[in-house]
Design a protein around this motif. Structure first.
Motif, PDB file in Angstrom:
ATOM      1  N   ASP A 108       1.580   4.106   9.551  1.00  0.00           N
ATOM      2  CA  ASP A 108       0.977   2.431   8.986  1.00  0.00           C
ATOM      3  C   ASP A 108       0.949   1.924   8.276  1.00  0.00           C
ATOM      4  O   ASP A 108       0.189   0.976   8.659  1.00  0.00           O
ATOM      5  N   ARG A 109      -0.570   2.919   7.809  1.00  0.00           N
ATOM      6  CA  ARG A 109      -1.493   2.584   7.132  1.00  0.00           C
ATOM      7  C   ARG A 109      -1.426   2.298   5.495  1.00  0.00           C
ATOM      8  O   ARG A 109      -1.946   1.968   4.322  1.00  0.00           O
ATOM      9  N   THR A 155       0.637  11.627   7.166  1.00  0.00           N
ATOM     10  CA  THR A 155      -0.200  10.829   8.843  1.00  0.00           C
ATOM     11  C   THR A 155      -0.145   9.258   8.467  1.00  0.00           C
ATOM     12  O   THR A 155       0.284   8.676   9.019  1.00  0.00           O
ATOM     13  N   THR A 156      -0.783   9.191   7.289  1.00  0.00           N
ATOM     14  CA  THR A 156      -0.771   8.215   6.977  1.00  0.00           C
ATOM     15  C   THR A 156       0.221   6.969   7.066  1.00  0.00           C
ATOM     16  O   THR A 156      -0.323   5.913   7.723  1.00  0.00           O
ATOM     17  N   THR A 209       0.746  -0.974  -0.015  1.00  0.00           N
ATOM     18  CA  THR A 209      -0.154   0.080   0.093  1.00  0.00           C
ATOM     19  C   THR A 209       0.895   1.065   0.468  1.00  0.00           C
ATOM     20  O   THR A 209       1.785   0.996   0.938  1.00  0.00           O
ATOM     21  N   VAL A 210       0.409   2.405  -1.047  1.00  0.00           N
ATOM     22  CA  VAL A 210       1.831   3.428  -1.108  1.00  0.00           C
ATOM     23  C   VAL A 210      -0.020   4.347  -0.995  1.00  0.00           C
ATOM     24  O   VAL A 210      -0.557   4.502  -1.453  1.00  0.00           O
ATOM     25  N   THR A 228      -3.391   4.517  -2.549  1.00  0.00           N
ATOM     26  CA  THR A 228      -4.695   5.482  -2.204  1.00  0.00           C
ATOM     27  C   THR A 228      -4.300   6.539  -2.166  1.00  0.00           C
ATOM     28  O   THR A 228      -2.795   7.400  -1.579  1.00  0.00           O
ATOM     29  N   SER A 229      -5.013   7.802  -2.030  1.00  0.00           N
ATOM     30  CA  SER A 229      -5.004   8.597  -2.552  1.00  0.00           C
ATOM     31  C   SER A 229      -5.132   9.817  -1.898  1.00  0.00           C
ATOM     32  O   SER A 229      -7.140   9.276  -1.814  1.00  0.00           O
ATOM     33  N   VAL A 230      -4.805  11.029  -0.782  1.00  0.00           N
ATOM     34  CA  VAL A 230      -5.620  11.658  -0.056  1.00  0.00           C
ATOM     35  C   VAL A 230      -5.734  12.764  -0.400  1.00  0.00           C
ATOM     36  O   VAL A 230      -4.956  13.081  -1.438  1.00  0.00           O
ATOM     37  N   ARG A 231      -6.497  13.432   0.639  1.00  0.00           N
ATOM     38  CA  ARG A 231      -6.857  15.081   0.477  1.00  0.00           C
ATOM     39  C   ARG A 231      -5.590  15.690   0.710  1.00  0.00           C
ATOM     40  O   ARG A 231      -5.576  16.624  -0.761  1.00  0.00           O
TER      41      ARG A 231
END
Length: 338
Positions: free
Chosen positions: A233-234, A228-229, A191-192, A218-221
């Motif tokens: 360790d997410r 933080t992700t 997971t990246v 994973t694309s975040v805001r």
């Protein structure tokens, strides 16, 4: 007595005549002085009013000649400036105000707008933008200018205009030092995280498809959420612009827990973004950037934000000026690198 009376009358009449003659001679001089002073004052008032009227007409004529973004700013009495919350050290909130390398450039452009429009009291409305909404907000005229950490790409030229580049960088990743990850091939099946709406996301997804890595992307805001992700360790790595991830590493309470690594996915440039088809505004913005770069001011500004302690905690990114950026400063241009 008659003689005396006549003599007296004659004397009195002469004295009266003399006095009247004296008054007649003195009064015009006094009046003339007052009239002259009044006339001079009237001329000054006339000249002032004439100058004011001419200036007003000139300003009105100047305003009538304005187009595009400069006209909008003039009419609004304010610049709507898009800013970022966590693009360290480019544009970020330090707890009191928005600061940073590109924020400083944006404010230099605002100063030039003030001079051009002869509006020293021109206001700045800072509007927080993200990687996902900055372009729609520009197109909807919610912002007039954005100088954060926006990559100039050929694809984006279809919808927005870009200034001369003010920073060149590589796309890499930050990961935990003990993760065992040293390059992008090590991300296979893992997971990246990256920031949504960025050119990095596009590069990462292309790599995933071309190399069949089966990464879970994973694309975040925003950048802060992405880091933080990683910290929670997410995700095993955060893929982003090299100076951005160096910024997060340097400002983390445990910077030695992280490492910036990976063969660059590519090289890109940051630029200010504004609406298309606006030649006067483009020339104003590019003039500010080019003058700073060729005068040495841009290099001084670089040292301030990348090799010296920065707010709010006095952290030093220790990110020396690259040869690519040195060449960019010597030869300002607005070319996309992708």
């Amino acid at each position: 007595m008659k003689v005396a009376a006549r003599h007296g009358t004659s004397t009195g009449s002469t004295a009266h005549g003399t006095c009247r003659a004296q008054r007649t001679r003195a009064m015009p001089a006094s009046c003339a002085g007052r009239i002259a002073r009044f006339a001079a004052h009237a001329r000054r008032v006339f000249v002032t009013l004439a100058a004011f009227g001419a200036a007003s007409l000139a300003c009105a004529a100047h305003a009538d000649e304005l187009t595009g973004t400069l006209k909008k700013i003039h009419d609004d009495g304010a610049v709507a400036l898009g800013v970022r919350e966590a693009s360290i050290p480019f544009s970020y909130f330090d707890g009191t105000r928005t600061v940073g390398y590109s924020q400083t450039i944006a404010l230099q452009i605002v100063d030039e707008i003030r001079k051009t429009l002869s509006m020293p009291q021109l206001k700045v409305h800072e509007i927080t933008v993200t990687s996902s909404n900055r372009t729609p907000m520009l197109l909807n005229s919610q912002i007039d200018l954005e100088c954060g950490s926006t990559t100039h790409t050929v694809e984006r030229e279809n919808v927005a205009a870009f200034s001369d580049s003010f920073f060149q960088y590589a796309v890499r990743m930050i990961t935990r030092k003990n993760s065992g990850i040293t390059d992008f091939a090590d991300l296979a099946g893992k997971t990246v995280v990256t920031t949504a709406g960025t050119s990095d996301e596009r590069l990462l997804r292309r790599l995933n498809t071309d190399k069949h890595l089966n990464m879970r992307i994973t694309s975040v805001r925003d950048h802060q959420e992405a880091f933080t992700t990683l910290k929670e360790d997410r995700a095993v790595a955060f893929v982003m612009d090299e100076p951005i991830v160096y910024g997060f590493k340097a400002t983390d309470p445990r910077p030695d827990d992280f490492v910036v690594t990976g063969t660059p996915l590519g090289y890109e440039v940051y630029a200010c973004m504004f609406r298309k088809g606006d030649k006067p505004f483009r020339e104003l913005v590019n003039g500010v950037i080019a003058r700073a770069q060729t005068s040495g001011e841009a290099e001084r500004l670089y040292r301030q934000w990348f090799t010296q302690p920065i707010p709010p905690h006095g952290i030093n990114l220790n990110f020396p000026l690259s040869e690519q950026n040195r060449a960019l400063f010597a030869h300002p241009n607005d070319r996309a690198l992708d």
